[in-house]
Design a protein around this motif. Structure first.
Motif, PDB file in Angstrom:
ATOM      1  N   TYR A   5      10.262  -5.583   4.001  1.00 37.32           N
ATOM      2  CA  TYR A   5       9.841  -6.031   4.840  1.00 37.32           C
ATOM      3  C   TYR A   5       8.194  -6.284   4.141  1.00 37.32           C
ATOM      4  O   TYR A   5       7.960  -7.406   4.952  1.00 37.32           O
ATOM      5  N   THR A   6       7.856  -5.212   3.752  1.00 37.12           N
ATOM      6  CA  THR A   6       6.351  -5.446   3.978  1.00 37.12           C
ATOM      7  C   THR A   6       6.160  -6.656   2.579  1.00 37.12           C
ATOM      8  O   THR A   6       5.114  -7.353   3.025  1.00 37.12           O
ATOM      9  N   ILE A  18       0.722   6.128   5.649  1.00 38.08           N
ATOM     10  CA  ILE A  18       2.387   6.322   5.182  1.00 38.08           C
ATOM     11  C   ILE A  18       2.767   7.899   5.399  1.00 38.08           C
ATOM     12  O   ILE A  18       3.199   8.548   6.482  1.00 38.08           O
ATOM     13  N   GLN A  42      15.336   4.327   3.122  1.00 41.78           N
ATOM     14  CA  GLN A  42      14.883   3.710   4.069  1.00 41.78           C
ATOM     15  C   GLN A  42      13.509   3.351   3.218  1.00 41.78           C
ATOM     16  O   GLN A  42      12.258   2.245   4.044  1.00 41.78           O
ATOM     17  N   LEU A  43      12.341   4.122   2.632  1.00 38.28           N
ATOM     18  CA  LEU A  43      11.306   3.582   2.303  1.00 38.28           C
ATOM     19  C   LEU A  43      11.070   2.574   1.881  1.00 38.28           C
ATOM     20  O   LEU A  43      10.424   1.859   2.333  1.00 38.28           O
ATOM     21  N   ILE A  56       3.816   1.758  -0.831  1.00 38.16           N
ATOM     22  CA  ILE A  56       5.295   2.835  -0.440  1.00 38.16           C
ATOM     23  C   ILE A  56       5.633   2.886  -1.645  1.00 38.16           C
ATOM     24  O   ILE A  56       6.631   3.621  -1.910  1.00 38.16           O
ATOM     25  N   THR A 111      13.553  -0.229   1.987  1.00 41.25           N
ATOM     26  CA  THR A 111      13.666  -1.110   2.621  1.00 41.25           C
ATOM     27  C   THR A 111      12.356  -1.664   3.664  1.00 41.25           C
ATOM     28  O   THR A 111      11.770  -2.453   3.263  1.00 41.25           O
ATOM     29  N   PHE A 112      11.531  -0.713   3.569  1.00 42.86           N
ATOM     30  CA  PHE A 112      10.693  -0.784   4.182  1.00 42.86           C
ATOM     31  C   PHE A 112       9.633  -1.394   3.611  1.00 42.86           C
ATOM     32  O   PHE A 112       8.831  -2.744   4.194  1.00 42.86           O
ATOM     33  N   MET A 113       9.795  -0.938   1.973  1.00 43.47           N
ATOM     34  CA  MET A 113       8.761  -2.008   1.255  1.00 43.47           C
ATOM     35  C   MET A 113       9.154  -3.135   1.180  1.00 43.47           C
ATOM     36  O   MET A 113       8.612  -3.785   1.737  1.00 43.47           O
TER      37      MET A 113
END
Lengths: 209, 306
Positions: free
Chosen positions: B212-213, B38, B205-206, B173, B208-210
Motif C-alpha cells: 500500500y505504501t 515501524i 501483514q507488513l 518496511i 501488505t502494508f508495504m
C-alpha cells in the motif's frame, strides 16, 4: 539605501565581443585556475541553417548575485557576500560539501582539485580593493567588459545601464545577477545542447566514488 | 531548448557536485527512519507478537543512521573540517538542520533501543512518540536539501520531501521484512507452532502494508512527473530526462517496474501467501528505492545549466 554603498557590477557589451577568450586566459593567469575548471569562459554557439548562420558568444562568469542561493545554502557561512556585493568563499572555512555548486543556477562554482575547496569568480576582489579593474576586464581587447560601481551614477557602468537595454541570465531564479549583457543572444543565454548531454556522460563514467 | 539549428561550439560544464555518496546517504537515512517508525508502531501497539519486530527495528534504526553520515563525511572535500558544520552553522541552510538532527537522532535511537531491550514499556513509548517527529525530520530534511537547491528543475519541487519520506517508509518496511523473514527461517526454531504461525502472519501483514505504501509512492511520483511535464522548459527537460532520456532505463525499468510494480504484484497477487515471494519483493523494493535515490541525485544534476 545607505550613503555611497558600493555595489560592484559588470556590463558585457556583445556588440563588441569578438569571442577571443582573452578574458578566460587573463582569469586563468590571475587566479591560478587549474585545468578542467573555469571561473570565466566564453560560450560559443552556432545558430541558424546555412547560409543564414552565425556564431554567438557569451562570456560567462559568476554573477555575484544580490540574492545568492549559494550563500543561503552554505552550511558553514564559508560563502558570504561582501558589503560591496561581491560573493566570496572563505578558503579556510569551506568544508567542500559542494551544496553551493548544486544550488547555483549558473554552474560557475567548481572544486579546486589542488586545494580541495570550492572556488569561483570574485570579481578579482584583491585587484578591486587595490583600485584596479578585474583581470578579465583589463585583458579584454575590445573593452566589451565594463566593470564598476553601479550605485555611483557618474560611473561608466551606471551610465551604460541607464542608456542600454540589458538582460541578465536566468532572471526567473530571483537571484538578482550583477552581470548585465547588452545585445546577448537569447539562445546562447539558455541551456542549449546539441544532442550530447555532457553531464550525463560524466554521471556514469566519471563518478568520483 | 529544443532547437535543431543550434550547435554548441564551446561551453564549460563543471563536474557533478553531488555523487553516489549522497544518494547512498539518502538511502541509509531512509532505511533508518522507516525502521524507526515501524519500531515505534510496534512498541505503541504493545502486542506480544509485535515484540520481535519492535526489537529488530529498534536496533536497526541507530545502526543504519550511524552508517549514513559516514557517506557524507567521505563526500566532503575537506573531511577533517566537518566540525565547521556545528561551529559556523547557517540557519538558512538545510545542511545545518541536518547536522544537528543527525547528531540528536542516533543518540535518541540508542536510548530508545535500550528501553525496548530492557522491557521498560513506558519510557520506550514516550521516547518513541518523541522520536517519530525526529525520525521524520531526519529524513524529511534530505528532501529539502534537494528541493532548496533551486537550480535543478528535477529537485525544486514541494513534493520532494514527501516523496523521500514515503519511499523511506517503503524501503524501511522492505528491510524489516527481509530481516524478520530470516529470523523466522533460521533463528526461530525453538518457538511453538502457534508462535511461528503468528510471526508469519505478521510478516505477511507488513508486506501488505508495504504494497500500500508503494501505491502512495507511485501516486506521488506520477503527480510529480505530470507537473514537471507541464511546467516551464527546464522542468519539462527534467521530466523527459527520466521518462525518455538517459535515465529512463533506471527510472522506468528499475525504479518503477522492478522496484514498485513487480513487488506489488508479488505481495498482493496469487503468491501473497509465499514467504519467498514476499522476501524477493522486499529485496526488489530496496533496489528500486536505491535506484530512485540515484535517479534523483545524479539525474537532477545532468541537465546542463548553461
Amino acid at each position: 539605501m545607505a550613503l555611497a554603498q558600493k555595489r560592484y557590477a559588470m556590463v558585457i557589451d556583445m556588440h563588441r565581443c569578438i569571442g577571443c577568450h582573452a578574458c578566460t586566459v587573463a582569469c586563468k593567469a590571475e587566479m591560478a585556475v587549474p585545468l578542467e575548471v573555469n571561473a570565466t569562459w566564453v560560450k560559443i554557439i552556432e545558430k541558424g541553417p546555412y547560409p543564414s548562420t552565425r556564431r554567438f558568444y557569451l562570456p560567462r562568469l559568476c554573477n555575484n548575485c544580490d540574492n545568492p542561493i549559494c550563500v543561503r545554502n552554505c552550511p558553514t557561512q564559508a560563502s558570504y557576500k561582501r558589503d560591496d556585493g561581491i560573493v566570496v568563499v572563505d578558503p579556510h572555512r569551506c568544508i567542500g560539501c559542494k551544496y553551493c555548486i548544486a544550488s547555483c543556477p549558473y554552474d560557475v562554482r567548481y572544486i579546486n582539485p589542488f586545494k580541495n575547496i570550492v572556488e569561483k569568480c570574485y570579481f578579482c576582489q584583491h585587484r578591486v580593493d587595490a583600485g584596479l579593474e578585474p583581470a578579465c576586464v583589463e585583458g579584454c581587447p575590445t573593452r566589451a567588459m565594463i566593470f564598476g560601481d553601479r550605485n555611483d551614477s557618474k560611473s561608466e557602468i551606471s551610465q551604460l545601464l541607464a542608456s542600454n537595454a540589458t538582460t541578465v541570465l536566468k532572471e526567473e531564479m530571483e537571484t538578482g545577477p550583477n552581470v548585465y549583457y547588452i545585445a546577448a543572444d537569447e539562445t546562447a543565454m539558455s541551456n542549449v545542447e546539441n544532442g550530447i548531454n555532457y553531464r550525463t556522460e560524466g554521471a556514469f563514467f566519471k563518478l568520483r566514488l | 531548448m529544443d532547437n535543431t539549428d543550434v550547435n554548441v561550439v564551446y561551453s564549460v560544464q563543471h563536474q557533478l557536485p553531488l555523487v553516489m555518496y549522497i544518494a547512498q546517504y539518502f538511502f541509509f537515512t531512509g532505511l533508518s527512519a522507516g525502521s524507526f517508525v515501524i519500531s515505534v508502531v510496534a512498541t505503541l501497539l504493545g502486542r506480544r507478537e509485535f515484540k520481535p519486530i519492535g526489537k529488530i527495528t529498534a536496533i536497526l534504526a541507530p545502526i543504519l543512521l550511524m552508517i549514513a553520515p559516514l557517506n557524507l563525511i567521505a563526500d566532503l572535500e575537506q573531511p577533517l573540517r566537518f566540525w565547521h558544520l556545528f561551529i559556523f552553522y547557517n540557519w538558512t541552510s538545510p545542511i545545518t538542520y541536518g547536522s544537528f538532527l543527525l547528531t540528536a537522532y542516533p543518540i535518541m535511537g540508542i536510548i530508545y533501543a535500550i528501553m525496548v531491550f530492557t522491557n521498560r514499556q513506558t519510557p520506550a513509548k514516550i521516547l518513541g512518540i518523541l522520536g517519530v517527529p525526529l525520525a521524520i525530520s531526519v529524513h524529511g530534511y534530505t528532501g529539502f536539501i534537494l528541493a532548496l537547491a533551486k537550480a535543478r528543475a528535477l529537485w525544486n519541487t514541494a513534493a520532494m520531501p514527501t516523496i523521500f519520506l514515503v519511499s523511506a517508509m517503503v524501503s524501511g518496511i522492505g528491510l524489516v521484512v527481509v530481516i524478520a523473514a530470516a529470523r523466522w527461517k533460521w533463528f526461530d526454531k525453538d518457538a511453538t507452532p502457534e508462535q511461528r504461525q503468528s510471526d508469519k502472519k505478521l510478516i505477511t501483514q507488513l508486506a501488505t502494508f508495504m504494497a500500500y505504501t508503494i501505491m502512495l509512492d507511485l501516486f506521488l511520483i506520477v503527480s510529480d512527473i505530470l507537473v514537471l511535464l507541464t511546467a516551464h522548459s527546464d522542468a519539462y527537460q527534467a521530466g523527459m530526462l527520466i521518462l525518455t532520456g538517459n535515465f529512463a532505463p533506471i527510472f522506468l525499468g528499475v525504479e518503477i517496474f522492478l522496484g514498485s510494480i513487480v513487488p506489488m504484484v508479488l505481495v498482493l497477487g496469487p503468491t501473497r501467501k509465499s514467504m519467498k515471494a514476499i522476501v524477493i519483493a522486499s529485496i526488489l523494493v530496496n533496489i528500486g528505492v536505491y535506484a530512485m535515490r540515484f535517479v534523483m541525485v545524479i539525474g537532477g544534476q545532468t541537465i546542463p545549466l548553461s
